[in-house]
Design a protein around this motif. Structure first.
Motif, PDB file in Angstrom:
ATOM      1  N   THR A 131       0.801  -1.228   0.000  1.00 29.19           N
ATOM      2  CA  THR A 131       0.000   0.000   0.000  1.00 29.19           C
ATOM      3  C   THR A 131       0.830   1.272   0.000  1.00 29.19           C
ATOM      4  O   THR A 131       0.283   2.346  -0.248  1.00 29.19           O
ATOM      5  N   ARG A 132       2.113   1.188   0.281  1.00 29.70           N
ATOM      6  CA  ARG A 132       2.940   2.392   0.399  1.00 29.70           C
ATOM      7  C   ARG A 132       3.776   2.585  -0.853  1.00 29.70           C
ATOM      8  O   ARG A 132       4.448   1.674  -1.328  1.00 29.70           O
ATOM      9  N   LEU A 133       3.745   3.832  -1.359  1.00 31.01           N
ATOM     10  CA  LEU A 133       4.418   4.184  -2.601  1.00 31.01           C
ATOM     11  C   LEU A 133       5.415   5.309  -2.343  1.00 31.01           C
ATOM     12  O   LEU A 133       5.108   6.259  -1.623  1.00 31.01           O
ATOM     13  N   THR A 134       6.608   5.187  -2.890  1.00 32.90           N
ATOM     14  CA  THR A 134       7.610   6.249  -2.778  1.00 32.90           C
ATOM     15  C   THR A 134       7.894   6.808  -4.169  1.00 32.90           C
ATOM     16  O   THR A 134       7.844   6.088  -5.171  1.00 32.90           O
ATOM     17  N   PHE A 135       8.214   8.099  -4.235  1.00 28.79           N
ATOM     18  CA  PHE A 135       8.484   8.764  -5.499  1.00 28.79           C
ATOM     19  C   PHE A 135       9.169  10.094  -5.220  1.00 28.79           C
ATOM     20  O   PHE A 135       9.202  10.558  -4.077  1.00 28.79           O
ATOM     21  N   TRP A 136       9.736  10.698  -6.263  1.00 28.18           N
ATOM     22  CA  TRP A 136      10.331  12.021  -6.078  1.00 28.18           C
ATOM     23  C   TRP A 136       9.297  13.092  -6.387  1.00 28.18           C
ATOM     24  O   TRP A 136       8.388  12.897  -7.187  1.00 28.18           O
ATOM     25  N   VAL A 137       9.453  14.250  -5.752  1.00 30.36           N
ATOM     26  CA  VAL A 137       8.584  15.397  -5.989  1.00 30.36           C
ATOM     27  C   VAL A 137       9.448  16.642  -6.138  1.00 30.36           C
ATOM     28  O   VAL A 137      10.546  16.725  -5.584  1.00 30.36           O
ATOM     29  N   GLY A 138       8.955  17.627  -6.910  1.00 34.22           N
ATOM     30  CA  GLY A 138       9.707  18.854  -7.105  1.00 34.22           C
ATOM     31  C   GLY A 138       8.829  20.004  -7.539  1.00 34.22           C
ATOM     32  O   GLY A 138       7.620  19.847  -7.769  1.00 34.22           O
ATOM     33  N   ASP A 139       9.429  21.162  -7.657  1.00 33.93           N
ATOM     34  CA  ASP A 139       8.748  22.385  -8.060  1.00 33.93           C
ATOM     35  C   ASP A 139       8.604  22.408  -9.581  1.00 33.93           C
ATOM     36  O   ASP A 139       9.588  22.224 -10.304  1.00 33.93           O
ATOM     37  N   PRO A 140       7.398  22.644 -10.108  1.00 30.57           N
ATOM     38  CA  PRO A 140       7.219  22.702 -11.569  1.00 30.57           C
ATOM     39  C   PRO A 140       8.083  23.745 -12.261  1.00 30.57           C
ATOM     40  O   PRO A 140       8.353  23.620 -13.460  1.00 30.57           O
ATOM     41  N   GLU A 141       8.525  24.775 -11.536  1.00 29.87           N
ATOM     42  CA  GLU A 141       9.349  25.809 -12.140  1.00 29.87           C
ATOM     43  C   GLU A 141      10.670  25.246 -12.668  1.00 29.87           C
ATOM     44  O   GLU A 141      11.314  25.846 -13.544  1.00 29.87           O
ATOM     45  N   GLN A 142      11.086  24.085 -12.162  1.00 30.15           N
ATOM     46  CA  GLN A 142      12.349  23.494 -12.579  1.00 30.15           C
ATOM     47  C   GLN A 142      12.286  22.922 -13.995  1.00 30.15           C
ATOM     48  O   GLN A 142      13.325  22.680 -14.618  1.00 30.15           O
ATOM     49  N   VAL A 143      11.084  22.683 -14.511  1.00 32.83           N
ATOM     50  CA  VAL A 143      10.954  22.087 -15.837  1.00 32.83           C
ATOM     51  C   VAL A 143      11.561  22.997 -16.894  1.00 32.83           C
ATOM     52  O   VAL A 143      12.415  22.582 -17.691  1.00 32.83           O
ATOM     53  N   CYS A 144      11.139  24.240 -16.933  1.00 32.85           N
ATOM     54  CA  CYS A 144      11.657  25.167 -17.943  1.00 32.85           C
ATOM     55  C   CYS A 144      13.071  25.628 -17.624  1.00 32.85           C
ATOM     56  O   CYS A 144      13.808  26.054 -18.521  1.00 32.85           O
ATOM     57  N   GLY A 145      13.476  25.556 -16.376  1.00 34.50           N
ATOM     58  CA  GLY A 145      14.828  25.948 -16.005  1.00 34.50           C
ATOM     59  C   GLY A 145      15.866  24.888 -16.273  1.00 34.50           C
ATOM     60  O   GLY A 145      17.058  25.123 -16.068  1.00 34.50           O
ATOM     61  N   GLY A 146      15.419  23.699 -16.707  1.00 36.43           N
ATOM     62  CA  GLY A 146      16.363  22.635 -17.009  1.00 36.43           C
ATOM     63  C   GLY A 146      16.887  21.905 -15.789  1.00 36.43           C
ATOM     64  O   GLY A 146      17.846  21.136 -15.890  1.00 36.43           O
ATOM     65  N   GLY A 147      16.264  22.103 -14.616  1.00 34.36           N
ATOM     66  CA  GLY A 147      16.771  21.482 -13.399  1.00 34.36           C
ATOM     67  C   GLY A 147      16.745  19.968 -13.414  1.00 34.36           C
ATOM     68  O   GLY A 147      17.612  19.317 -12.826  1.00 34.36           O
ATOM     69  N   LEU A 148      15.751  19.380 -14.099  1.00 36.53           N
ATOM     70  CA  LEU A 148      15.671  17.920 -14.164  1.00 36.53           C
ATOM     71  C   LEU A 148      16.535  17.369 -15.287  1.00 36.53           C
ATOM     72  O   LEU A 148      17.237  16.369 -15.118  1.00 36.53           O
ATOM     73  N   ILE A 149      16.488  18.018 -16.452  1.00 39.41           N
ATOM     74  CA  ILE A 149      17.266  17.540 -17.592  1.00 39.41           C
ATOM     75  C   ILE A 149      18.766  17.611 -17.307  1.00 39.41           C
ATOM     76  O   ILE A 149      19.527  16.686 -17.621  1.00 39.41           O
TER      77      ILE A 149
END
Length: 211
Positions: free
Chosen positions: A66-84
């Motif tokens: 029943t327990r799920l783990t995942f990463w979370v972040g600020d959507p502003e990072q998408v256009c800033g290239g923070g994830l890429i």
């Protein structure tokens, strides 16, 4: 327990385009992806979003039934290239999909993705400088991507980029092929051949600097 499937998707993203810029990262002509985490029954019923609509999230992994783990972040990072580019900051979260009780397991700056349960309520995850752990533990320094563990937690499998050169630095190079029907050719970036096979187009990204 086999009753739920967890996955990440940008099926319900905010319709926001990236601003025009020559800085590294997505440009306005790229469709930005704002992923979230969802669960569904194996037959497709019961689909619902687990992560908040105000955040981006991905790489979900079951810690138990029943327990799920995942990463979370600020959507502003998408256009800033923070994830890429790996320069952003994310946290590892855990949620009980039945009760909805959620807990943030990490803190501080830096990218944290691919959480995996390694027993005793501990979660291992990929960080930019190696493998990090919740509930204490020394970071395992090194270049590890998409790590996962065997059921007994005694073996780890991971991906590693052995050629860190950028798209502009990679030469055309032939590689040995185990199948005589296919030839292997490394090219600078995303590529496509003409129908006749005698010409090719390929892309040079701006992820390494200005255009």
């Amino acid at each position: 327990d086999g009753n739920w499937i967890a996955f990440s998707s940008d099926r319900d993203p905010p319709r926001v385009s990236c601003p025009n810029t020559t800085a590294p990262g997505p440009a306005p002509f790229v469709s930005p992806q704002y992923p979230g985490v969802y669960v569904t029954r194996p037959d497709g019923s019961g689909l619902r979003r687990i992560s908040a609509t105000t955040e981006i999230a991905g790489t979900p992994h079951w810690s138990d039934g029943t327990r799920l783990t995942f990463w979370v972040g600020d959507p502003e990072q998408v256009c800033g290239g923070g994830l890429i580019l790996g320069t952003g900051s994310t946290q590892i979260a855990s949620i009980d999909v039945i009760s909805g009780v959620r807990e943030t397991l990490t803190s501080g700056v830096g990218l944290k993705v691919f959480p995996r349960s390694i027993g005793s309520d501990r979660i291992a995850y990929q960080a930019r400088d190696g493998i990090g752990f919740t509930r204490g533990g020394t970071t395992l320094a090194g270049e590890f991507q998409a790590p996962d563990w065997s059921p007994d937690r005694n073996m780890m499998v991971f991906h590693r980029e052995r050629d860190p050169g950028g798209a502009r630095d990679r030469p055309f190079q032939s590689w040995p092929s185990l199948d005589v029907q296919f030839a292997l050719l490394r090219v600078p970036d995303a590529s496509s051949f003409s129908p006749a096979g005698d010409r090719m187009v390929y892309m040079l990204t701006n992820f390494g600097g200005t255009i």
